[in-house]
Design a protein around this motif. Structure first.
Motif, PDB file in Angstrom:
ATOM      1  N   ASN A  95       1.415   6.118 -10.711  1.00  0.00           N
ATOM      2  CA  ASN A  95       2.809   5.807 -11.137  1.00  0.00           C
ATOM      3  C   ASN A  95       3.532   5.022 -10.162  1.00  0.00           C
ATOM      4  O   ASN A  95       3.723   5.482  -9.054  1.00  0.00           O
ATOM      5  CB  ASN A  95       3.386   7.267 -11.064  1.00  0.00           C
ATOM      6  N   ASN A  96       3.629   3.693 -10.555  1.00  0.00           N
ATOM      7  CA  ASN A  96       4.295   2.796  -9.691  1.00  0.00           C
ATOM      8  C   ASN A  96       3.816   2.766  -8.339  1.00  0.00           C
ATOM      9  O   ASN A  96       4.462   2.716  -7.066  1.00  0.00           O
ATOM     10  CB  ASN A  96       5.791   2.984  -9.647  1.00  0.00           C
ATOM     11  N   VAL A  97       2.533   2.520  -8.006  1.00  0.00           N
ATOM     12  CA  VAL A  97       1.973   2.753  -6.611  1.00  0.00           C
ATOM     13  C   VAL A  97       1.974   1.302  -6.141  1.00  0.00           C
ATOM     14  O   VAL A  97       1.525   0.160  -6.690  1.00  0.00           O
ATOM     15  CB  VAL A  97       0.581   3.295  -6.799  1.00  0.00           C
ATOM     16  N   SER A  98       2.541   1.246  -5.021  1.00  0.00           N
ATOM     17  CA  SER A  98       2.601  -0.115  -4.203  1.00  0.00           C
ATOM     18  C   SER A  98       1.889   0.094  -2.607  1.00  0.00           C
ATOM     19  O   SER A  98       2.413   0.912  -1.950  1.00  0.00           O
ATOM     20  CB  SER A  98       4.025  -0.530  -3.896  1.00  0.00           C
ATOM     21  N   VAL A  99       0.876  -0.546  -2.691  1.00  0.00           N
ATOM     22  CA  VAL A  99       0.239  -0.527  -1.256  1.00  0.00           C
ATOM     23  C   VAL A  99      -0.315  -1.844  -0.912  1.00  0.00           C
ATOM     24  O   VAL A  99      -0.581  -2.534  -1.589  1.00  0.00           O
ATOM     25  CB  VAL A  99      -1.037   0.443  -1.516  1.00  0.00           C
ATOM     26  N   ARG A 100      -0.145  -2.128   0.393  1.00  0.00           N
ATOM     27  CA  ARG A 100      -0.861  -3.531   0.656  1.00  0.00           C
ATOM     28  C   ARG A 100      -2.031  -2.975   1.971  1.00  0.00           C
ATOM     29  O   ARG A 100      -1.611  -2.244   3.016  1.00  0.00           O
ATOM     30  CB  ARG A 100       0.226  -4.189   1.703  1.00  0.00           C
ATOM     31  N   PHE A 101      -3.074  -3.608   1.559  1.00  0.00           N
ATOM     32  CA  PHE A 101      -4.197  -3.331   2.475  1.00  0.00           C
ATOM     33  C   PHE A 101      -4.411  -4.633   3.562  1.00  0.00           C
ATOM     34  O   PHE A 101      -4.262  -5.639   3.185  1.00  0.00           O
ATOM     35  CB  PHE A 101      -5.549  -3.223   1.603  1.00  0.00           C
ATOM     36  N   PRO A 102      -4.819  -3.948   4.707  1.00  0.00           N
ATOM     37  CA  PRO A 102      -5.194  -4.932   5.692  1.00  0.00           C
ATOM     38  C   PRO A 102      -6.540  -5.942   5.348  1.00  0.00           C
ATOM     39  O   PRO A 102      -7.259  -5.565   4.386  1.00  0.00           O
ATOM     40  CB  PRO A 102      -5.292  -4.168   7.052  1.00  0.00           C
ATOM     41  N   ASP A 103      -6.626  -6.787   6.256  1.00  0.00           N
ATOM     42  CA  ASP A 103      -8.043  -7.628   5.849  1.00  0.00           C
ATOM     43  C   ASP A 103      -9.135  -6.917   6.525  1.00  0.00           C
ATOM     44  O   ASP A 103     -10.400  -7.246   6.072  1.00  0.00           O
ATOM     45  CB  ASP A 103      -7.970  -9.080   6.664  1.00  0.00           C
ATOM     46  N   LYS A 104      -9.012  -5.916   7.333  1.00  0.00           N
ATOM     47  CA  LYS A 104     -10.251  -5.434   8.042  1.00  0.00           C
ATOM     48  C   LYS A 104      -9.595  -3.879   8.258  1.00  0.00           C
ATOM     49  O   LYS A 104      -8.365  -3.584   8.418  1.00  0.00           O
ATOM     50  CB  LYS A 104     -10.903  -5.860   9.209  1.00  0.00           C
ATOM     51  N   GLY A 105     -10.890  -2.828   8.481  1.00  0.00           N
ATOM     52  CA  GLY A 105     -10.368  -1.656   8.967  1.00  0.00           C
ATOM     53  C   GLY A 105     -10.903  -0.742   8.066  1.00  0.00           C
ATOM     54  O   GLY A 105     -11.265  -1.088   7.072  1.00  0.00           O
ATOM     55  N   MET A 106     -10.635   0.753   8.507  1.00  0.00           N
ATOM     56  CA  MET A 106     -11.402   1.486   7.410  1.00  0.00           C
ATOM     57  C   MET A 106     -10.222   2.518   6.948  1.00  0.00           C
ATOM     58  O   MET A 106      -9.485   2.982   7.903  1.00  0.00           O
ATOM     59  CB  MET A 106     -12.220   2.652   8.286  1.00  0.00           C
TER      60      MET A 106
END
Length: 830
Positions: A23-34
């Motif tokens: 439901n209207n999820v906004s997430v920004r992921f990094p280029d690396k990492g766990m």
């Protein structure tokens, strides 16, 4: 690298039980990492992982990959996205059981259009502590080893994102920790997103933890690398004030402090390291033919009984289709040739016919131009046969003579003949007979009148009458007997009283068209006999509007002048517009006495009028009351006659190509509907069969379509079962980057394999059925026509039909399945 902006996903949107997974999820992921995705079952974490990996679609919002929006992506773009950027590590491993470890790993490279590098594969296996496992079967591995292979498959193509869905869920704690150690090591250079229920592992290994509930992000924390706590203040407080363990855990959860002393803080934009200059470039998958074929072949072994039934029933359908096609594509030239060869006929006998819309009409004669044409066109030298008027053999069997022919010694050699007794005729009053008459005289005798003694007797020794005149008052003598091959070919048939009627009928018919019933004369006699001409077409005699007789012969006045009774004794010559009738016609005309009468000769070809009426004056009558002939002058005949030989005969050429060429073209119409026809019992039946097959051809065509449709249904039914069975493999292939086209290729190859098996079996079966029917009908029913044939054309047609059937029957079910979202295939198998 990848960002979700207001992404919403609802399952069963148009139904009452609709579930909003995100439901209207906004997430920004990094280029690396766990990054760990946490939450209870149904919270939306697996849906989020599937959308990140392109396994599932979203309803609204947007996903940005390397600064490129996915709003306009088709399913094929997401397939290429997974093939290029994403590596999956599944809880259930999702390895192809029919492939070895090496092949499972190498498949990821092949989908990128690269050749599997065994050195690189072994290097990765060594890094994952499973070195030396490359050639092992998947079934020989433990759970932890399978998960390592899954990771190796993800790593081999060097993806930028690794997505792990409960990677430790099916493993013991020790093995699970080893897998997480591996993933943690990989996260130093790549983005590793892990779905997990284990909060302890998440806080021990995670660089970031995203928690979801009811499709919404309720917590997003990042590891605080600035904190240096060696011991949790909560633990110290619990020890000092005796706080319960449960209360301590609640406080740690609220303060995002782990058991190992790690602290997490709310994620901020500064915590997400990304390179905005990364380029977006997709690699379209290209599943190799060898891999597609291997999967297709493996599918055939899973439903053996149904496969056998499908092949058996479709083989029957294809065999019937091949049989019907052989009948539908009846080729008169081919059938005539094959019937001729199968009947073991030594001579080619030709007749001349007119062909029209209503049928055909025989009785048309050949001329010398026809003989020259045949020699030049087909390299076959024919000898002519003329009507043999006035010749009869008075045996108790009533032997008849059908035609006269002139052969010299060279002709005998060319036909393979020899003299059985005596010699060839040399004088105009001599004739030679065939070995067939030699046999008849031996068996039935011949009435012989001895002019010297003036007595008659029956002779049973053919040699006794050589040089003698065989008829009282006749000056015709027998000079010898020609060996035409009768004893070798047909003696047993006519000798054996138990011979079947159809064998006798075959012999009787063929004897007319070979030399058995021919009389051999010298060239002088033969030339005299050619003056009995046959008309181009039949004529009808009309008198006062009524048809009185049909004429099938004409004569020249010069040859019968002594037989004519002239109405006017001073009239000794037939003029251009005059005619003499024979008694068989004249007696039916309403003439009370001799006198000049006018009649109309109406030219007809039996089916339609082709010429103008010819008004002629009757000036006399012949004494012949049986031949139904007209007598014209030679000038008139030069305009009206078509030929003078009623049959042509030649030995069968030794070169089969020459014979085939002859049969392929001899039935071509020459001019004005006039053509040639091969005459023997077999080819006469072929002419009759031609009419029948043309009548039922369209009905057979309908039956053929029904059979082809039945085969397609069988194929489609089996393939649907195979698709259902292979859903897991397809889900795996789609997850690692294969496109719908690759899936289609696999199942089309499977269908094609079945079709090719069917092609081989049905070709052999059709050939066997056709051969059996041809042999059976020829041996037991008297049918001499080899009306069914199985050649290159039928083979090619069956192959084409099998391929088309495979494609048509497989297209719809494969197309529907290959267009499914990959997550649907995965869910249906889990």
């Amino acid at each position: 690298m990848i960002s979700l902006i207001n992404v919403t996903k609802t399952y069963n949107r148009k139904k009452r039980n609709a579930v909003r997974a995100l439901n209207n999820v906004s997430v920004r992921f990094p280029d690396k990492g766990m990054v760990f995705l946490m939450g209870k079952s149904g919270s939306g974490k697996s849906t989020l992982l599937n959308i990140i990996g392109g396994l599932d679609s979203y309803d609204s919002g947007d996903i940005i990959v390397n600064n490129v929006s996915s709003k306009k992506f088709k399913q094929s773009h997401f397939d290429s996205y997974r093939n290029t950027y994403v590596g999956f590590v599944f809880q259930e491993y999702n390895l192809l059981s029919d492939f070895s470890v090496k092949d499972n790993i190498g498949l990821a490279l092949q989908l990128q259009g690269k050749k599997p590098d065994e050195g690189k594969i072994n290097q990765i296996l060594d890094q994952l502590d499973i070195g030396g496992y490359a050639n092992r079967k998947i079934s020989e591995l433990s759970g932890g080893e399978k998960q390592r292979v899954t990771i190796a498959r993800a790593l081999i193509k060097n993806p930028e994102i690794i997505l792990a869905d409960e990677p430790t869920g099916a493993l013991d704690s020790k093995t699970g920790k080893q897998i997480l150690d591996i993933l943690k090591q990989l996260s130093k250079d790549k983005l590793v997103v892990v779905v997990s229920h284990d909060e302890k592992f998440a806080r021990e290994y995670g660089d970031r933890i995203i928690e979801l509930k009811d499709g919404e992000v309720i917590s997003d924390t990042t590891l605080d690398t600035t904190a240096t706590n060696k011991k949790s203040e909560i633990d110290e407080l619990r020890e000092k004030y005796h706080i319960s363990l449960e209360d301590a855990e609640k406080l740690k959860s609220q303060l995002k402090v782990s058991d190992n002393g790690k602290n997490f803080k709310e994620t901020s934009a500064d915590d997400i390291e990304v390179d905005d200059n990364r380029k977006f470039k997709l690699i379209k998958s290209a599943l190799p033919f060898s891999s597609s074929l291997k999967i297709a072949i493996s599918s055939l072994g899973h439903k053996k009984f149904k496969l056998v039934i499908t092949i058996l029933l479709s083989m029957i359908a294809f065999t019937m289709f091949g049989f019907i096609d052989s009948a539908i594509n009846y080729n008169h030239s081919r059938v005539s040739y094959q019937s001729f060869v199968d009947s073991d006929i030594n001579f080619i006998s030709l007749g001349k016919i007119w062909r029209g819309n209503g049928g055909s009409l025989g009785g048309i004669s050949f001329n010398d131009d026809d003989i020259n044409y045949l020699k030049n066109e087909y390299s076959i030298e024919f000898v002519p046969v003329v009507e043999s008027y006035g010749f009869n053999l008075f045996t108790s069997e009533g032997a008849y003579i059908n035609g006269a022919v002139s052969l010299n010694k060279n002709d005998l050699n060319r036909f393979g003949f020899s003299m059985l007794a005596g010699r060839l005729p040399e004088n105009s009053n001599e004739i030679a007979l065939s070995d067939y008459y030699y046999y008849l005289i031996e068996k039935y005798g011949i009435n012989y009148y001895d002019n010297e003694t003036g007595t008659g007797k029956t002779v049973f020794d053919p040699k006794e009458i050589i040089g003698a005149c065989i008829d009282q008052g006749s000056n015709i003598c027998i000079s010898g007997f020609v060996n035409t091959g009768f004893y070798e070919r047909d003696y047993d048939v006519v000798k054996n009283e138990s011979s079947r009627s159809f064998e006798l009928n075959e012999f009787s018919t063929n004897s007319i068209y070979n030399f058995y019933e021919k009389v051999f004369v010298c060239e002088e006699t033969f030339n005299k006999m050619t003056n009995n001409y046959a008309l181009k077409d039949y004529y009808e005699i009309l008198y006062q509007g009524s048809v009185y007789d049909t004429v099938n012969k004409v004569k020249i006045a010069d040859e019968v002048k002594d037989e004519i009774t002239w109405f006017d004794e001073s009239h000794q010559y037939i003029g251009q517009n005059e005619v003499v009738l024979d008694a068989s016609i004249y007696q039916y005309l309403p003439m009370s006495e001799y006198g000049d009468k006018t009649i109309t000769i109406h030219e007809t070809n039996h089916f339609e009028v082709t010429g103008d009426d010819i008004v002629l004056k009757v000036v006399g009558v012949t004494n012949d009351a049986s031949s139904s002939c007209l007598v014209f002058n030679r000038d008139f005949l030069n305009d009206k006659i078509y030929g003078k030989y009623f049959m042509l005969i030649a030995p069968v050429p030794a070169d089969q190509d020459t014979l085939k060429y002859f049969f392929n073209h001899i039935y071509d119409t020459l001019d004005n509907g006039i053509g040639m026809s091969v005459c023997n019992a077999a080819n006469n039946q072929a002419e009759a069969f031609k009419t029948s097959i043309e009548y039922i051809r369209k009905y057979l065509l309908y039956v053929g379509f029904v059979l082809a449709g039945f085969a397609m249904i069988l194929f489609g039914n089996y393939l649907s079962t195979s698709i259902s069975y292979k859903k897991k493999e397809i889900g795996i292939l789609r997850a690692i980057g294969s496109r719908g086209k690759d899936v289609f290729k696999i199942f089309f190859l499977e269908s094609l394999l079945i079709a090719l098996i069917n092609f081989v079996l049905s070709s052999l079966s059709t050939f066997g059925v056709i051969t059996f029917m041809n042999v059976t009908t020829r041996n037991n029913s008297g049918i001499l026509v080899t009306f069914l044939s199985f050649g290159i054309k039928q083979v090619v047609l069956l192959l084409l039909l099998c391929v088309v059937t495979a494609f048509v029957s497989s297209y719809i079910p494969i197309k529907v399945f290959s267009n499914k979202k990959p997550v649907e295939s995965i869910r249906e198998n889990n």
